[in-house]
Design an enzyme around this catalytic site. Structure first.
Site, PDB file in Angstrom:
ATOM      1  N   ARG A  94      18.713  11.637 -14.499  1.00  0.00           N
ATOM      2  CA  ARG A  94      17.382  12.207 -14.693  1.00  0.00           C
ATOM      3  C   ARG A  94      16.857  12.663 -13.339  1.00  0.00           C
ATOM      4  O   ARG A  94      17.417  12.298 -12.312  1.00  0.00           O
ATOM      5  CB  ARG A  94      16.425  11.184 -15.323  1.00  0.00           C
ATOM      6  N   ASN A 104       6.759  11.952 -13.937  1.00  0.00           N
ATOM      7  CA  ASN A 104       6.998  10.502 -13.971  1.00  0.00           C
ATOM      8  C   ASN A 104       7.585  10.053 -12.648  1.00  0.00           C
ATOM      9  O   ASN A 104       8.595  10.596 -12.204  1.00  0.00           O
ATOM     10  CB  ASN A 104       7.990  10.141 -15.088  1.00  0.00           C
ATOM     11  N   GLU A 105       6.931   9.123 -12.018  1.00  0.00           N
ATOM     12  CA  GLU A 105       7.415   8.573 -10.750  1.00  0.00           C
ATOM     13  C   GLU A 105       8.004   9.682  -9.868  1.00  0.00           C
ATOM     14  O   GLU A 105       9.192   9.653  -9.503  1.00  0.00           O
ATOM     15  CB  GLU A 105       8.437   7.457 -10.987  1.00  0.00           C
ATOM     16  N   GLU A 115       3.194   0.843 -15.678  1.00  0.00           N
ATOM     17  CA  GLU A 115       4.432   0.216 -16.166  1.00  0.00           C
ATOM     18  C   GLU A 115       4.633  -1.109 -15.459  1.00  0.00           C
ATOM     19  O   GLU A 115       4.418  -1.215 -14.253  1.00  0.00           O
ATOM     20  CB  GLU A 115       5.664   1.057 -15.808  1.00  0.00           C
ATOM     21  N   GLU A 159      19.281   2.441 -20.015  1.00  0.00           N
ATOM     22  CA  GLU A 159      18.287   1.365 -19.991  1.00  0.00           C
ATOM     23  C   GLU A 159      18.339   0.480 -21.231  1.00  0.00           C
ATOM     24  O   GLU A 159      17.351  -0.179 -21.577  1.00  0.00           O
ATOM     25  CB  GLU A 159      16.901   1.972 -19.775  1.00  0.00           C
TER      26      GLU A 159
END
Ligand code: GLA
Length: 670
Positions: free
Chosen positions: A119, A157-158, A316, A364
């Site tokens: 990703r 995201n992050e 998170e 994950e």
């Protein structure tokens, strides 16, 4: 200006603690969704983050868009009174994009272009990525801007988790443009980088490349500028997405999930905060850290510090084990509750997890979630429900501010530079040093904001400034003003050494701070691994020593032995209405604790008396104050309070907090 979360109308104007997780329904058959909704209701979930990695499902080919499934998810969430933190879905590109736009994929410093398959493989300077991602954002905002469930936008995201730095040719081009803005002309750049060293001088902008793999040590300021540039490129993506969202849906607040404190080493988050309406952070405890609750507290205090004390969102954390550490420890009984509520104590108004339902496939699949592989009939899901019930009782806390009279200052530039090579010691380890000071404060029951070095200092009585090595004279002046106005300052070895571009201040260390601290150091004398020096007050130093010569500072302890024997090791000097301490070695933890006690007393920082390993943090609101007591010890403790515990209904004068338990005592002025 939107508030931190725009809660949908069905909340009737009441602001709950946000509770939920990343929800990735695209990983499951649609039949599962109905069960998801009813389990969310059972757990007390009120906010979920949707769509983070959904780009490939929303735009399955360059020409085709499919929002039908997401419409159904959002409608169903609205029907179940669950609000949505809607991701812009730009975090990970679809395979067709990476295949068609090979030049948009990351390149390593060795020149290897990475492939699709994980990703966040996109280069932050890629115009193709920017264009394609903004098209997704535009479609998302146009389609869902008025959706009744939409409470918050979640950009990407992050940012920078896997793509903090790219060394491709497009990045090289953007880097040159960035440098031209920063330096104006090449003479300035050559001076700042010190390129007359090793014949590194540039005579044309085109000669400048990213700091790719080279024969020996690279130019340190070339490398530091590349870190700054890369952080600014990611900020550029955040700004582009946030700007588009604000134009299309001005009433919906915007955030992005940061990774404090670890990513702060490379990402200059203090330059990102103007792009978000509320700070959001992701934090995972480290299985190998025996006192991981202290690491958690540091992350939370940094999230609050970055937002100048305002409440923030825990976007998170994990219900139990993660999947990416060498050994992924499951959380012990009670740890889930302690972790979540410790974030809340330290200013979070949201406690969300990664993720709602444990994935069945993918990298994950062994990461914990709110609903584990075992299903809802599990100890973990029972803990999740119990936490949901706790949070419902803690709604009054929302919006109150954590009381923190101390600032622990992080200079990101110095942190980034400390990770480069060619320093007096490779053992400095900025993050471990930060943790050592933080831990001393934690053990003394002192709450600090962990703040960037450009923060407002006037809010604090005491500043602790570890290893601010790259300090311009104007920054030193800010510290001097703080002290002269009555502030108390603790500075440590390897501070004030050079300017922001690593050009050393001449005349002796600690350069920019020499006058303020009233001392001068002619050379550093770092210690070898395992080497320890004795100090005159009975304490020990490791890691570093300096032959400190005082000009008008007073020695508090001297080196008895080692390379700096007989010189002062710890000093203090009064300046104006305040005082400045200097610590020239890494003190053992007991000595650090004593120093923190002494300095806090002199700075008149109010103290709460509590047993060891009992975490006490106060949040103050307009009507009441809330004292969080988290008992990390193995003994039950009784504490005197005139107030009522919101979790159990117990009231004072003595509230018992069993080992491992949490209490949140509400006190109202009588
Ligand atoms: C990060 C990411 C999530 C997930 C978790 C796993 O926080 O944002 O998508 O990968 O890590 O811990």
């Amino acid at each position: 200006m939107p508030g931190p979360i725009r809660w949908p109308a069905w909340f009737g104007g009441q602001t709950p603690v946000a509770y939920g997780a990343d929800y990735n329904p695209e990983q499951w058959p649609e039949e599962t969704w109905a069960e998801d909704m009813s389990l969310m209701a059972e757990a007390g979930v009120n906010l979920v983050t949707v769509g983070v990695f959904a780009w490939a499902r929303l735009q399955p080919t360059p020409q085709d868009w499919d929002f039908g499934w997401l419409d159904r998810v959002l409608d169903s969430l609205a029907d179940h009174r669950i609000a949505v933190d809607l991701a812009t879905a730009t975090a990970s590109t679809p395979a067709w994009f990476t295949t068609r736009h090979r030049q948009a994929a990351l390149v390593t410093d060795q020149g290897v272009r990475l492939s699709h398959g994980s990703r966040q493989v996109w280069c932050p300077s890629s115009p193709d990525y920017r264009q394609a991602s903004l098209e997704v954002v535009e479609r998302m905002a146009s389609r869902y801007g008025d959706h009744p469930a939409l409470a918050l936008w979640h950009v990407s995201n992050e940012l920078g988790c896997h793509n903090a730095v790219c060394y491709c040719d497009q990045s090289a081009e953007s880097f040159r443009a960035w440098l031209q803005l920063r330096y104006g002309d090449l003479d300035n750049l050559n001076w700042a980088w010190g390129t007359d060293f090793w014949s590194q001088r540039y005579s044309a902008w085109e000669e400048i490349l990213p700091p790719r793999a080279t024969s020996s040590f690279g130019n340190p300021t070339h490398r530091l500028d590349y870190i700054r540039f890369s952080s600014d490129e990611l900020r550029g993506q955040l700004a582009a997405e946030a700007g588009l969202l604000r134009r299309l849906t001005p009433e919906v607040p915007v955030t992005t999930n940061l990774m404090l404190p670890s990513a702060w080493a490379d990402l200059d988050y203090s330059r990102w905060t103007d792009q978000v309406d509320v700070i959001a952070n992701d934090h995972y405890t480290d299985s190998a850290d025996r006192r991981r609750h202290v690491g958690l507290a540091l992350a939370a205090d940094a999230s609050r510090g970055l937002g100048q004390g305002r409440p923030w969102l825990l976007m998170e954390h994990s219900t139990s084990a993660v999947n990416w550490q060498p050994i992924n420890r499951a959380k012990a009984p009670g740890e889930l509750q302690r972790n979540s509520l410790a974030h809340l104590a330290r200013g979070a108004d949201a406690t969300l997890f990664f993720q709602w339902r444990a994935s069945q496939a993918g990298a994950e699949r062994h990461h914990s979630a709110m609903v584990p592989h075992a299903g809802p009939d599990s100890e973990l899901f029972r803990q999740v429900k119990s936490l949901g019930a706790d949070l419902a009782r803690l709604a009054p806390v929302v919006g109150s501010e954590t009381v923190a009279p101390i600032g622990l200052v992080v200079d990101q530039n110095s942190w980034a530079a400390s990770r480069l090579d060619c320093l007096p010691s490779s053992r400095l380890d900025f993050s471990a040093r930060l943790r050592a000071w933080y831990e001393a404060l934690w053990d003394a029951h002192l709450t600090c904001d962990v703040i960037p070095s450009n923060a407002d200092f006037d809010r604090y009585r005491l500043l602790i400034v570890p290893h601010w090595s790259l300090m311009d004279l104007a920054q030193a002046d800010r510290l001097r003003d703080f002290v002269e106005a009555g502030g108390h300052l603790v500075a440590t070895f390897f501070s004030g050494v050079a300017d922001a571009n690593q050009r050393v201040h001449l005349g002796g260390y600690p350069g920019a701070l020499r006058d303020l601290l009233g001392l001068r150091v002619e050379e550093f004398r770092p210690l070898l691994a395992g080497e320890e020096v004795n100090l005159s007050d009975g304490s020990k130093g490791t890691l570093w020593s300096e032959p400190v010569q005082v000009t008008d500072a007073t020695p508090l302890a001297r080196y008895l032995d080692g390379p700096s024997a007989s010189y002062p090791a710890v000093t203090v000097v009064r300046r104006g209405l305040g005082a400045a301490w200097y610590v020239s070695t890494q003190l053992d933890s007991a000595a650090l604790g004593e120093l923190v006690d002494q300095v806090a007393d002199q700075a008149q920082v109010p103290r709460i008396d509590a047993p060891a390993d009992v975490e006490i943090v106060v949040r103050r609101g307009p009507q009441a104050q809330y004292t969080f007591v988290i008992n990390h010890s193995e003994e039950d403790v009784g504490l005197r309070f005139n107030g009522v515990d919101l979790l159990t209904g117990d009231s004072g004068p003595v509230i018992v907090v069993p080992a491992g338990a949490v209490r949140v005592v509400e006190q109202r002025p009588s």
